[in-house]
Write an enzyme that holds these catalytic residues in place. Structure first.
Site, PDB file in Angstrom:
ATOM      1  CE  LYS A  75      26.226 -18.260 -31.167  1.00 47.51           C
ATOM      2  NZ  LYS A  75      27.553 -18.756 -31.382  1.00 47.51           N
TER       3      LYS A  75
ATOM      4  CB  CYS B 176      28.306 -28.204 -21.251  1.00 50.04           C
ATOM      5  SG  CYS B 176      29.174 -27.228 -22.462  1.00 50.04           S
TER       6      CYS B 176
ATOM      7  CG  ASP C   5      31.730 -22.807 -18.806  1.00 49.28           C
ATOM      8  OD1 ASP C   5      30.827 -22.019 -19.143  1.00 49.28           O
ATOM      9  OD2 ASP C   5      31.811 -23.973 -19.230  1.00 49.28           O
TER      10      ASP C   5
ATOM     11  CG  HIS D 183      25.961 -23.588 -22.497  1.00 48.01           C
ATOM     12  ND1 HIS D 183      26.740 -24.708 -22.493  1.00 48.01           N
ATOM     13  CD2 HIS D 183      24.756 -23.960 -22.970  1.00 48.01           C
ATOM     14  CE1 HIS D 183      26.038 -25.735 -22.960  1.00 48.01           C
ATOM     15  NE2 HIS D 183      24.832 -25.301 -23.251  1.00 48.01           N
TER      16      HIS D 183
ATOM     17  CD  GLN E  33      34.623 -22.246 -22.089  1.00 51.00           C
ATOM     18  OE1 GLN E  33      33.560 -21.777 -21.697  1.00 51.00           O
ATOM     19  NE2 GLN E  33      34.685 -23.119 -23.070  1.00 51.00           N
TER      20      GLN E  33
ATOM     21  CG  HIS F  58      27.099 -25.200 -17.975  1.00 48.88           C
ATOM     22  ND1 HIS F  58      28.415 -25.488 -17.723  1.00 48.88           N
ATOM     23  CD2 HIS F  58      26.980 -25.020 -19.324  1.00 48.88           C
ATOM     24  CE1 HIS F  58      29.074 -25.510 -18.871  1.00 48.88           C
ATOM     25  NE2 HIS F  58      28.240 -25.227 -19.854  1.00 48.88           N
TER      26      HIS F  58
ATOM     27  NE  ARG G 101      36.238 -25.106 -27.279  1.00 52.72           N
ATOM     28  CZ  ARG G 101      35.357 -24.149 -27.087  1.00 52.72           C
ATOM     29  NH1 ARG G 101      35.343 -23.112 -27.891  1.00 52.72           N
ATOM     30  NH2 ARG G 101      34.493 -24.225 -26.101  1.00 52.72           N
TER      31      ARG G 101
END
Ligand code: TSB
Ligand code: ZN
Length: 584
Positions: free
Chosen positions: A412, A277, A326, A458, A324, A328, A306
């Site tokens: 979320k 992010c 992903d 996100h 991911q 944003h 992670r």
């Protein structure tokens, strides 16, 4: 799957069964010493010092037999209490018990023991009344386990088992475990050469093999195309960032326990990023934005790292290096609802393509009373939460609300998908964030000329390619639809002498169409090669014999069927294209 630990009665039963196991082990291995034997979600285990003995499958059978014998004998399980001093005296020859007793609270001096026949163990209890009640159990596996989980300590033998109140429950559970074993993506991943791991690379860091890479590439292309159509702009960013970047984002203070430690290079200090992010925040901030430009949607297939506990990593499902799917999304507050709706619609669309039906939407909201945990802007929270709820209702999606489960920075939505076996997994997520854009001082110029802060969503539709692939492998048992299958078509000439030439002709023809084709012209029996095509779960197997060669046709069998269909070359190509297109 039943959680034994959460079911009080089963928990007592299983804990008692752990004692039964210990007693049987003591009968068979008189030198055995016992560490702890707790109940876990999956049943129970006992950590046992067996000297140099390593427990094998056969040993488990022997121990089980002994357990049955003790159970039949039917001794009562009797509780008695002793003082700490007495306990230390009674167990003085057992360093493990001495260790446990010494660490017990001085004030809490009453120590309970449970005795059944010739066996006594320290235990808080409670237990069932007699060993007779322990009838329907099974020892599941054994493994080495360091004392207190420390590799510097001695390796103990950990034996796992499970116990039920009746035979049906036990059998049902064992069947389910067997089914789970068959579906385990780690097993399928190995059989179909999808991924591997290596100690030299590290725990939780799988290597995607060519077959896995094809699946992943298909997933990437699939979602990329959808995101393109929705106005996403994809980027590439480094998988590290400086510690300062993560201090700015707040991850350094709030997420550090999930991160790998930092490394210094020259005058910079880097971390492997746990999330990307911050990188996307900087990309947004690289330009000035007007209210008219929003939403801005920045997407990336982003590698993140992670620190997951070593006991928690699992194949592709829970990894330490993940990718991911992903994005944003930077929006004005008035666009939250609309953009959120697009994300949820995309999730539904993707799930439909993959045939996912059994899932739950979880809307995590703040606890308005908890002023500490949540970012303080009542109006923002109330409006946003109401919007999200409204969108879910509009779309007719079933969801449940989890109050107090929101992140510090906003509400979320997570999607928990129920696999064919095993517990639910979280795949997709969409998280509203009021805070990150402020921390990076992001802005846009509003219609009245004033500077405003955008809100960030996100979102990850697949979640990670890793976890999604694990999920799909387990759902399909590795029998992938044509569009995802690493090898789509396997050509098997009946006889190399007569049919190889025409086989090569169709191989070339189908390759030119962009299909993933292989040919098995090995000097093996036809039946053997046909079987192997099934083992490898290849969707279409072509059998090339005299008839096909003479008539210039293609005969195929669909995976799992024995019916052979013959088509002209062009009809076959059209059929394959249609199957791929429809993602069947
Ligand atoms: C969506 N910053 C957001 C992103 O913009 C984010 O990282 N969200 S997340 O932490 O929820 O992770 C997104 C998804 O990654 C999760 O929903 C889950 O499906 C998947 N995921 C999380 N941890 C792992 C892991 N260790 N292994 C595999 N997949 C994981
Ligand atoms: Zn994010």
């Amino acid at each position: 799957m039943i959680n034994i630990k959460e079911n009080e009665k089963l928990s007592i039963l299983n804990h008692s069964c752990a004692h039964l196991l210990a007693q049987a082990v003591k009968h068979l291995y008189p030198h055995a010493m016992f560490w702890v034997g707790p109940v876990i979600e999956e049943g129970f285990y006992y950590d046992i010092d067996l000297g140099d003995n390593v427990i094998t499958e056969e040993d488990l059978e022997k121990i089980e037999k002994e357990m049955k014998k003790i159970s039949k004998d039917g001794k009562r399980i009797v509780r008695h209490e002793i003082s700490k001093e007495e306990a230390l005296e009674q167990f003085k020859d057992d360093p493990y018990k001495v260790d446990l007793i010494s660490r017990m609270d001085e004030a809490d001096t009453v120590i309970s023991c449970y005795t059944q026949g010739d066996f006594t163990d320290l235990c808080r209890g409670p237990h069932v009344e007699t060993v007779k009640e322990l009838k329907y159990f099974k020892l599941l596996k054994s493994s080495g386990a360091y004392w207190k989980g420390d590799a510097k300590n001695k390796m103990l033998q950990r034996i796992y088992g499970i116990c039920f109140f009746n035979e049906e429950d036990l059998n049902e559970h064992l069947n389910m475990l067997e089914e789970a074993k068959q579906r385990d993506h780690r097993k399928i991943g190995k059989e179909l050469d999808i991924f591997m791991s290596h100690d030299l690379v590290g725990k939780g860091m799988p290597l995607w093999l060519p077959n896995g890479a094809i699946i992943r590439k298909q997933l990437e292309n699939y979602i990329y195309e959808k995101e393109q159509k929705m106005g996403y702009k994809h980027v590439y960013t480094p998988c590290v960032g400086t510690v300062d970047l993560y201090k700015t984002s707040g991850h350094w203070d709030h997420y550090q326990e999930n991160m790998f430690p930092s490394m210094k290079v020259d005058d910079e200090e880097f971390v492997l990023r746990p999330m990307n992010c911050p990188h996307h925040m900087l990309i947004y901030g690289n330009e000035l934005h007007s209210y008219r430009d929003l939403p801005i949607r920045i997407g990336e297939f982003a590698a993140d790292f992670r620190y997951e506990a070593s006991g928690a990593v699992k194949g592709l499902e829970r990894v330490r290096c993940m990718c991911q799917n992903d994005a944003h999304l930077f929006v004005r507050p008035d666009q939250i609802g609309e953009e959120f709706k697009k994300v949820v619609s995309l999730i539904l669309d993707v799930y439909k393509d993959f045939g996912l039906k059994d899932y739950k939407f979880r809307l995590s909201l703040r606890d308005p009373e908890d002023k500490e945990k949540y970012f303080d802007d009542d109006e923002m929270w109330n409006e946003a939460e109401a919007k999200l709820r409204e969108v879910l209702n509009d779309l007719g999606v079933e969801f449940f609300e989890a109050v107090g489960e929101a992140a510090f920075y906003g509400p979320k939505l997570d999607v928990e998908v129920k696999p064919a076996v095993g517990p639910e997994v979280t795949l997709s997520t969409c998280q509203l964030d009021f805070l990150l854009p402020r921390r990076f001082e992001l802005s846009y110029i509003d219609s009245d000329g004033s500077k405003k802060t955008p809100v960030v969503l996100h979102r990850a539709i697949f979640g990670t390619f890793d976890r999604f692939t694990a999920f799909i492998l387990e759902e399909t048992k590795g029998i992938l639809p044509l569009w995802l299958a690493p090898t789509q078509i396997n050509i098997v000439p009946v006889n190399n002498e007569y049919h190889l030439e025409y086989s090569k002709e169709i191989e070339e023809l189908l390759r030119k169409e962009g299909f993933r084709v292989e040919m098995d012209a090995r000097d093996e029996k036809l039946s053997y090669r046909m079987r192997e095509s099934q083992t490898r779960k290849i969707p279409l197997t072509l059998i090339v014999g005299d008839k096909e060669r003479d008539e210039k046709t293609i005969s195929y069998r669909i995976f799992g069927t024995t019916e052979t269909v013959t088509l002209s070359q062009s009809d076959f190509i059209a059929f394959v294209k249609d199957e791929i297109e429809k993602k069947r």
